[in-house]
Write a protein that holds these residues in place. Structure first.
Motif, PDB file in Angstrom:
ATOM      1  N   GLN A 133      -7.070   1.590   8.472  1.00 41.43           N
ATOM      2  CA  GLN A 133      -7.407   2.198   7.175  1.00 41.43           C
ATOM      3  C   GLN A 133      -6.264   3.116   6.722  1.00 41.43           C
ATOM      4  N   PRO A 134      -6.050   3.206   5.405  1.00 38.89           N
ATOM      5  CA  PRO A 134      -4.923   3.994   4.899  1.00 38.89           C
ATOM      6  C   PRO A 134      -4.870   5.431   5.422  1.00 38.89           C
ATOM      7  N   ASN A 135      -6.019   6.122   5.491  1.00 33.23           N
ATOM      8  CA  ASN A 135      -5.965   7.524   5.938  1.00 33.23           C
ATOM      9  C   ASN A 135      -5.569   7.624   7.416  1.00 33.23           C
ATOM     10  N   ASP A 151       5.355   8.404  -7.593  1.00 31.57           N
ATOM     11  CA  ASP A 151       5.492   6.946  -7.517  1.00 31.57           C
ATOM     12  C   ASP A 151       6.589   6.543  -8.506  1.00 31.57           C
ATOM     13  N   ARG A 169       0.164   8.898  -0.968  1.00 29.16           N
ATOM     14  CA  ARG A 169      -0.715  10.001  -1.403  1.00 29.16           C
ATOM     15  C   ARG A 169      -1.344  10.690  -0.202  1.00 29.16           C
ATOM     16  N   HIS A 170      -1.796   9.902   0.764  1.00 25.19           N
ATOM     17  CA  HIS A 170      -2.381  10.498   1.982  1.00 25.19           C
ATOM     18  C   HIS A 170      -1.331  11.341   2.728  1.00 25.19           C
ATOM     19  N   SER A 226       1.768   3.349  -2.385  1.00 31.37           N
ATOM     20  CA  SER A 226       1.253   4.494  -3.156  1.00 31.37           C
ATOM     21  C   SER A 226       0.043   5.114  -2.467  1.00 31.37           C
ATOM     22  N   THR A 227      -0.849   4.284  -1.989  1.00 31.05           N
ATOM     23  CA  THR A 227      -2.056   4.809  -1.323  1.00 31.05           C
ATOM     24  C   THR A 227      -1.672   5.610  -0.085  1.00 31.05           C
ATOM     25  N   ILE A 228      -0.840   5.029   0.753  1.00 33.10           N
ATOM     26  CA  ILE A 228      -0.429   5.719   1.982  1.00 33.10           C
ATOM     27  C   ILE A 228       0.396   6.965   1.628  1.00 33.10           C
ATOM     28  N   GLY A 279       0.803  -1.234   0.000  1.00 36.07           N
ATOM     29  CA  GLY A 279       0.000   0.000   0.000  1.00 36.07           C
ATOM     30  C   GLY A 279       0.829   1.274   0.000  1.00 36.07           C
ATOM     31  N   SER A 309       1.464  -2.572   7.587  1.00 34.23           N
ATOM     32  CA  SER A 309       0.592  -1.841   6.659  1.00 34.23           C
ATOM     33  C   SER A 309      -0.876  -2.206   6.790  1.00 34.23           C
TER      34      SER A 309
END
Ligand code: S3P
Length: 172
Positions: free
Chosen positions: A157-159, A33, A21-22, A17-19, A15, A153
């Protein structure tokens, strides 16, 4: 002075890229990325690069992009590819160019999360479970070697995870 970038390292499916971005949103920093940057410079996707140039060719491109991004004056949140830590020179760049977050995951979690993956050349194999277990075993010590922070990870939740990471980074 060396810019203080924030690097996310860890295995495929962690995760990053997702993390990333946050985290970039939280700190109001640009996000890059490395895999996407390699693809846009090459004008081709990663599978194509592996097919045409082999893993070595891909690693050369990865090394060059990391060096370029690390040298930029603008602090940036940078999501790396899972194999970035394989080269000594990359680990040295990561260590000297900012803070490094290792998003860890168990081989079983990664196996589940990459179940439908069609884009990662190293996972297009018959026995994905064994390949993932081997990658984790080989690379975990290398991720740990460069990491300033280590976070599991899959824990939230990612946020929420990004918020926790931002607090931990600010406290470093
Ligand atoms: C790789 C991970 C991929 C990508 C390439 C090789 C690896 O990136 O760089 O397929 O060696 O683990 P992600 O970790 O972003 O999937």
């Amino acid at each position: 002075m060396t810019p203080q970038h924030i690097f996310l390292v860890g295995p495929m499916g962690a995760g990053k890229s997702t993390i990333g971005r946050h985290l970039a949103d939280i700190f109001n920093l640009p996000f890059v990325d490395i895999d996407s940057e390699i693809e846009s410079r090459a004008g081709a996707d990663i599978q194509w690069i592996f097919d045409m140039e082999g893993e070595q060719g891909f690693r050369d491109r990865e090394c060059k992009v990391l060096l370029d991004l690390a040298g930029k004056a603008q602090p940036t949140v940078i999501a790396t590819g899972g194999g970035i830590v394989l080269r000594d020179e990359n680990r040295a760049v990561l260590e000297r160019s900012g803070k490094v977050i290792y998003l860890s995951a168990t081989a079983e979690q990664l196996f589940e999360r990459t179940r439908r993956d069609k884009s990662r050349p190293l996972l297009q194999v018959e026995d994905r479970r064994t390949v993932i277990a081997e990658l984790v075993a080989t690379r975990d010590p290398l991720y740990r070697q460069v990491a300033d922070l280590i976070f599991p990870s899959g824990s939230m939740q990612p946020n929420k995870l990004a918020k926790k990471l931002a607090e931990a980074l600010s406290a470093l």
